[in-house]
Design a protein around this motif. Structure first.
Motif, mmCIF file in Angstrom:
data_model
loop_
_atom_site.group_PDB
_atom_site.id
_atom_site.type_symbol
_atom_site.label_atom_id
_atom_site.label_comp_id
_atom_site.label_asym_id
_atom_site.label_seq_id
_atom_site.Cartn_x
_atom_site.Cartn_y
_atom_site.Cartn_z
ATOM 1 N N ALA A 138 -13.620 8.568 7.287
ATOM 2 C CA ALA A 138 -14.312 7.279 7.382
ATOM 3 C C ALA A 138 -14.368 6.771 8.817
ATOM 4 C CB ALA A 138 -13.608 6.249 6.495
ATOM 5 N N CYS A 158 -17.450 4.246 2.201
ATOM 6 C CA CYS A 158 -16.466 5.239 2.653
ATOM 7 C C CYS A 158 -15.275 4.516 3.309
ATOM 8 C CB CYS A 158 -17.186 6.147 3.652
ATOM 9 S SG CYS A 158 -16.359 7.653 4.013
ATOM 10 N N PHE A 159 -15.588 3.480 4.089
ATOM 11 C CA PHE A 159 -14.548 2.696 4.765
ATOM 12 C C PHE A 159 -13.685 1.948 3.740
ATOM 13 C CE2 PHE A 159 -12.980 -1.224 6.611
ATOM 14 C CZ PHE A 159 -12.465 -0.822 7.838
ATOM 15 N N CYS A 214 -13.294 2.523 0.582
ATOM 16 C CA CYS A 214 -12.537 3.475 -0.263
ATOM 17 C C CYS A 214 -11.306 3.971 0.488
ATOM 18 C CB CYS A 214 -13.404 4.664 -0.646
ATOM 19 S SG CYS A 214 -14.529 4.309 -1.974
ATOM 20 N N ALA A 215 -11.472 4.282 1.766
ATOM 21 C CA ALA A 215 -10.348 4.801 2.539
ATOM 22 C C ALA A 215 -9.243 3.751 2.675
ATOM 23 C CB ALA A 215 -10.820 5.253 3.925
ATOM 24 N N VAL A 216 -9.648 2.492 2.768
ATOM 25 C CA VAL A 216 -8.652 1.417 2.872
ATOM 26 C C VAL A 216 -8.099 1.090 1.476
ATOM 27 C CG1 VAL A 216 -8.288 -0.992 3.589
ATOM 28 C CG2 VAL A 216 -9.763 0.487 4.950
ATOM 29 N N GLY A 217 -8.883 1.404 0.450
ATOM 30 C CA GLY A 217 -8.483 1.031 -0.912
ATOM 31 C C GLY A 217 -8.763 -0.435 -1.178
ATOM 32 N N LYS A 266 0.841 -1.193 0.000
ATOM 33 C CA LYS A 266 0.000 0.000 0.000
ATOM 34 C C LYS A 266 0.882 1.251 0.000
ATOM 35 C CE LYS A 266 -4.287 -1.514 0.551
ATOM 36 N NZ LYS A 266 -5.396 -1.054 -0.289
#
Lengths: 157, 144
Positions: free
Chosen positions: A48, B33-34, B36-39, A35
């Motif tokens: 989030a 949203c979660f 997306c934030a983690v990818g 990442k």
């Protein structure tokens, strides 16, 4: 065709095929995940998660509190490790337990490499369980998070 | 900045006392949203009946922000994360209503070069609209 051991497990992870309990060989590695969180990503995570600790977005605040700069949220890095596991165990696999120690800091703009290895496979209460050792490395290959996890996998039989 | 005696006293008072439960109506957007934030774009986070499925680490964010804010009421302390332990019992999908209770379970003081720091452990229990346990999360935060 994939061979046994590490290559097989990597192949399963990459191809998105379902991993089964019978596929697991202790001491083999699970498919790594790399990442690259940046400051935008940290803001997204703050939104989030609701974690608006300024050490993650305010450089002046971070410096004033003795940090070398803004740092990646520990729980975001932990969720990267969670993603590595859920990618690997496939649709039918279930993450049962997940423990992390935050040992060092990760910084935005630097790669975080998530890794893991199988430590044990066993059956308990009719569930097919696999224990993992998991960790995240920074660009210098220092372990910044380390921990363990237990997953439930489907069995072919 | 070192932790003051008053701050230590305030946190110690909280040991074993459950916070007012938080109730979360889990919407698709919150899960998205979660992820997306983690990818994390895994297709398994979408169910066959078009619901959003939360990754198993999703409960880590529930109630965490409130606990951190309460531990640092006057915003003078630096808080770092020490450890996370998560037990997952059931999956979470959009449409669920989750009830989250958090409790400080222990406080340990440590004298350092810059004064006292605190190691605070707390646990966050999450159950769903059927009163079924969904997750138990134990966290340790370092305050200094």
């Amino acid at each position: 065709m994939p061979p046994d051991g590490n290559s097989l497990l990597t192949w399963i992870g990459i191809m998105g095929n379902q991993l089964y309990y019978e596929d697991i060989v202790p001491c083999t590695n699970i498919t790594p995940l790399v990442k690259h969180p940046d400051t935008t990503g940290l803001v997204m995570w703050a939104g989030a998660s609701g974690d608006y600790n300024p050490i993650h977005y305010d450089k002046d605040y971070a410096l004033a509190h003795g940090l070398p700069g803004v740092i990646v949220h520990g729980q975001l890095a932990a969720c990267f490790l969670g993603q590595m596991i859920t990618d690997w165990i496939g649709k039918e696999g279930i993450l049962k337990e997940f423990s992390i120690n935050y040992r060092g800091m990760n910084f935005p703009g630097e790669a975080i490499t998530c890794r893991g290895t199988v430590t044990r496979k066993y059956i308990e209460n009719d569930k097919h369980l696999v224990a993992l050792k998991i960790w995240a490395e920074n660009a210098k290959e220092e372990k910044t998070l380390s921990g363990t996890a237990v997953v439930i996998l489907p069995a072919r039989n | 900045m070192a932790v003051t005696s008053q701050q230590i006293e305030e946190i110690n008072k909280r040991i074993g006392v459950a916070d007012t439960p938080l109730v979360y109506d889990i919407e698709k957007g919150m899960i998205k949203c979660f992820t997306c934030a983690v990818g994390d774009i895994n297709a398994k986070w979408q169910s066959d009946d078009n619901k959003a499925v939360a990754p198993p680490t999703f409960p880590l964010i529930l109630g965490f922000d409130r606990m951190i804010q309460e531990l640092n009421m006057d915003s003078t302390l630096t808080i770092l994360h020490g450890s996370t332990n998560l037990e997952c019992y059931r999956s979470i999908v959009s449409g669920d209503t989750l009830t989250v209770t958090s409790t400080v379970t222990g406080v340990r003081e440590r004298e350092g070069e810059k004064g006292k720091s605190l190691f605070v452990t707390f646990e966050i229990k999450c159950s769903n609209q059927r009163q079924e346990p969904v997750a138990l999360c134990r966290q340790m935060a370092i305050l200094y």
